[in-house]
Design a protein around this motif. Structure first.
Motif, short mmCIF file in Angstrom:
data_model
loop_
_atom_site.label_atom_id
_atom_site.label_comp_id
_atom_site.label_asym_id
_atom_site.label_seq_id
_atom_site.Cartn_x
_atom_site.Cartn_y
_atom_site.Cartn_z
N VAL A 100 -27.94 -27.66 -28.86
CA VAL A 100 -26.74 -28.26 -28.28
C VAL A 100 -25.60 -27.24 -28.26
O VAL A 100 -24.82 -27.16 -27.31
CB VAL A 100 -26.34 -29.53 -29.06
N LEU A 101 -25.50 -26.45 -29.33
CA LEU A 101 -24.45 -25.43 -29.40
C LEU A 101 -24.61 -24.39 -28.30
O LEU A 101 -23.63 -24.00 -27.66
CB LEU A 101 -24.48 -24.77 -30.78
N LEU A 102 -25.84 -23.94 -28.07
CA LEU A 102 -26.07 -22.95 -27.02
C LEU A 102 -25.75 -23.54 -25.64
O LEU A 102 -25.16 -22.87 -24.79
CB LEU A 102 -27.52 -22.47 -27.07
N ALA A 103 -26.14 -24.80 -25.42
CA ALA A 103 -25.80 -25.45 -24.14
C ALA A 103 -24.29 -25.59 -23.99
O ALA A 103 -23.74 -25.38 -22.91
CB ALA A 103 -26.48 -26.82 -24.07
N GLY A 104 -23.60 -25.92 -25.10
CA GLY A 104 -22.16 -26.03 -25.04
C GLY A 104 -21.49 -24.70 -24.74
O GLY A 104 -20.51 -24.64 -23.99
N LEU A 105 -22.01 -23.63 -25.34
CA LEU A 105 -21.46 -22.29 -25.05
C LEU A 105 -21.62 -21.94 -23.58
O LEU A 105 -20.71 -21.38 -22.96
CB LEU A 105 -22.16 -21.25 -25.92
N GLN A 133 -15.87 -27.33 -18.60
CA GLN A 133 -15.49 -26.55 -19.77
C GLN A 133 -15.11 -27.47 -20.93
O GLN A 133 -15.40 -27.17 -22.09
CB GLN A 133 -14.31 -25.64 -19.42
N GLY A 134 -14.49 -28.59 -20.64
CA GLY A 134 -14.17 -29.56 -21.68
C GLY A 134 -15.41 -30.17 -22.30
O GLY A 134 -15.46 -30.43 -23.50
N VAL A 135 -16.45 -30.41 -21.49
CA VAL A 135 -17.72 -30.91 -22.02
C VAL A 135 -18.33 -29.88 -22.98
O VAL A 135 -18.83 -30.22 -24.06
CB VAL A 135 -18.70 -31.22 -20.87
N GLY A 136 -18.30 -28.60 -22.58
CA GLY A 136 -18.79 -27.56 -23.47
C GLY A 136 -17.99 -27.49 -24.76
O GLY A 136 -18.55 -27.31 -25.85
N ALA A 137 -16.68 -27.65 -24.66
CA ALA A 137 -15.84 -27.64 -25.86
C ALA A 137 -16.18 -28.81 -26.77
O ALA A 137 -16.19 -28.66 -28.01
CB ALA A 137 -14.37 -27.68 -25.45
N ALA A 138 -16.48 -29.98 -26.20
CA ALA A 138 -16.87 -31.13 -27.01
C ALA A 138 -18.18 -30.86 -27.76
O ALA A 138 -18.33 -31.23 -28.92
CB ALA A 138 -17.01 -32.37 -26.13
N ALA A 139 -19.14 -30.21 -27.07
CA ALA A 139 -20.41 -29.88 -27.73
C ALA A 139 -20.20 -28.90 -28.87
O ALA A 139 -20.77 -29.06 -29.96
CB ALA A 139 -21.39 -29.32 -26.70
N LEU A 140 -19.38 -27.88 -28.66
CA LEU A 140 -19.12 -26.90 -29.71
C LEU A 140 -18.45 -27.55 -30.92
O LEU A 140 -18.80 -27.26 -32.07
CB LEU A 140 -18.23 -25.78 -29.17
N THR A 141 -17.51 -28.44 -30.69
CA THR A 141 -16.81 -29.09 -31.79
C THR A 141 -17.72 -30.06 -32.52
O THR A 141 -17.71 -30.14 -33.76
CB THR A 141 -15.58 -29.83 -31.25
N ALA A 142 -18.54 -30.81 -31.78
CA ALA A 142 -19.45 -31.77 -32.42
C ALA A 142 -20.46 -31.05 -33.31
O ALA A 142 -20.74 -31.48 -34.43
CB ALA A 142 -20.16 -32.60 -31.35
N VAL A 143 -21.04 -29.96 -32.81
CA VAL A 143 -22.01 -29.21 -33.60
C VAL A 143 -21.34 -28.63 -34.85
O VAL A 143 -21.93 -28.62 -35.94
CB VAL A 143 -22.64 -28.09 -32.75
N ALA A 144 -20.12 -28.16 -34.71
CA ALA A 144 -19.41 -27.62 -35.86
C ALA A 144 -19.23 -28.67 -36.95
O ALA A 144 -19.44 -28.40 -38.14
CB ALA A 144 -18.06 -27.05 -35.44
N LEU A 145 -18.87 -29.89 -36.56
CA LEU A 145 -18.69 -30.96 -37.54
C LEU A 145 -19.99 -31.28 -38.27
O LEU A 145 -20.00 -31.50 -39.49
CB LEU A 145 -18.16 -32.22 -36.84
N VAL A 146 -21.10 -31.29 -37.54
CA VAL A 146 -22.40 -31.63 -38.15
C VAL A 146 -22.88 -30.52 -39.06
O VAL A 146 -23.29 -30.75 -40.21
CB VAL A 146 -23.43 -31.93 -37.04
N LEU A 147 -22.85 -29.28 -38.59
CA LEU A 147 -23.39 -28.17 -39.37
C LEU A 147 -22.55 -27.87 -40.60
O LEU A 147 -23.09 -27.53 -41.66
CB LEU A 147 -23.52 -26.92 -38.49
N VAL A 148 -21.24 -27.99 -40.49
CA VAL A 148 -20.40 -27.74 -41.67
C VAL A 148 -20.72 -28.75 -42.76
O VAL A 148 -20.78 -28.41 -43.95
CB VAL A 148 -18.91 -27.80 -41.28
N ALA A 149 -20.96 -30.01 -42.38
CA ALA A 149 -21.31 -31.02 -43.38
C ALA A 149 -22.66 -30.73 -44.02
O ALA A 149 -22.88 -31.09 -45.19
CB ALA A 149 -21.32 -32.40 -42.73
N ARG A 150 -23.57 -30.06 -43.31
CA ARG A 150 -24.90 -29.79 -43.86
C ARG A 150 -24.95 -28.54 -44.70
O ARG A 150 -25.72 -28.47 -45.66
CB ARG A 150 -25.91 -29.69 -42.71
#
Length: 236
Positions: A100-105, A133-150
């Protein structure tokens, strides 16, 4: 014939092997890559706000359509953040969110290249690309929230990371405002081109971490011993 179990369980059975992303130097690299993504997200949202006169001339935007260059980006980012976070939390422990992060990038950098190269000159196309670009930014932010918690299971580490995240976002907004304000009117496209090298750097880092994680998991499965078989007992 009665069967007696040996009571020995294989150490890797029934549990997902620990990912190398959750500790050591790899965790620091991952957090830096995620922080870079958030810097780009914040800077892209703020930079366009100061490029008004240049974008109005280059894209033919009217005075009422110009604010939508920021609004469309923020609507896509805010509207898709929670659904994408829910999705990332349910696909794969680490490999799924990385995809998802790569797709968002890709969705974040590609519109920047198209706009920076001046391949579009109409208001509708520009606003559509800002939405992508906003959709990509949403994907980058969502992945960041998940991975930081893990990768930061300890509450104190999470609080420290949240403080750092806030500092990164503030720095991104400040950098976006300064870049947009300092660029000459005829050089506005460089504000979008700057996303390309930083996005490529983040993408290469992400691919390296994904490859390392997949290799570690494959090696862990190969090293896991087969489950022990129960030993038969003679009939009484």
């Amino acid at each position: 014939m009665r069967v007696r179990s040996t009571g020995v369980l294989s150490p890797g059975l029934g549990a997902e092997p620990r990912s190398p992303l959750a500790h050591g130097r790899t965790r620091i690299v991952l957090l830096c890559a995620l922080a870079l993504n958030q810097f780009l997200v914040a800077a892209a949202g703020a930079c366009v706000a100061t490029l008004g006169p240049a974008l109005r001339t280059a894209m033919g935007l009217s005075g009422t359509a110009l604010p939508w260059a920021v609004v469309v980006y923020l609507l896509a980012l805010g509207g898709l953040l929670l659904p994408l976070r829910w999705l990332c939390g349910r696909i794969g422990p680490f490999g799924g969110p990385f995809l998802v992060l790569l797709a968002g990038l890709w969705m974040f950098v590609q519109p920047s290249v198209v706009i920076g190269a001046r391949l579009i000159t109409t208001p509708v196309a520009f606003l559509v690309l800002r939405g992508v670009q906003g959709v990509g930014a949403a994907a980058l932010t969502a992945v960041a929230l998940v991975l930081v918690a893990r990768v930061l299971p300890v509450c104190g580490e999470r609080e420290l990371a949240q403080f750092g995240w806030g500092a990164v976002i503030v720095a991104g907004v400040f950098a976006g405002l300064v870049i947009g304000d300092r660029l000459p009117v005829g050089e506005w496209h460089w504000a979008f081109w700057t996303n390309l090298p930083l996005g490529v750097l983040s993408g290469m880092t992400t691919l390296g971490l994904l490859r390392a994680n997949c290799a570690r998991k494959a090696d862990s499965h190969l090293r896991t011993p087969a489950p022990s078989r129960p030993s038969p007992l003679p009939d009484a």
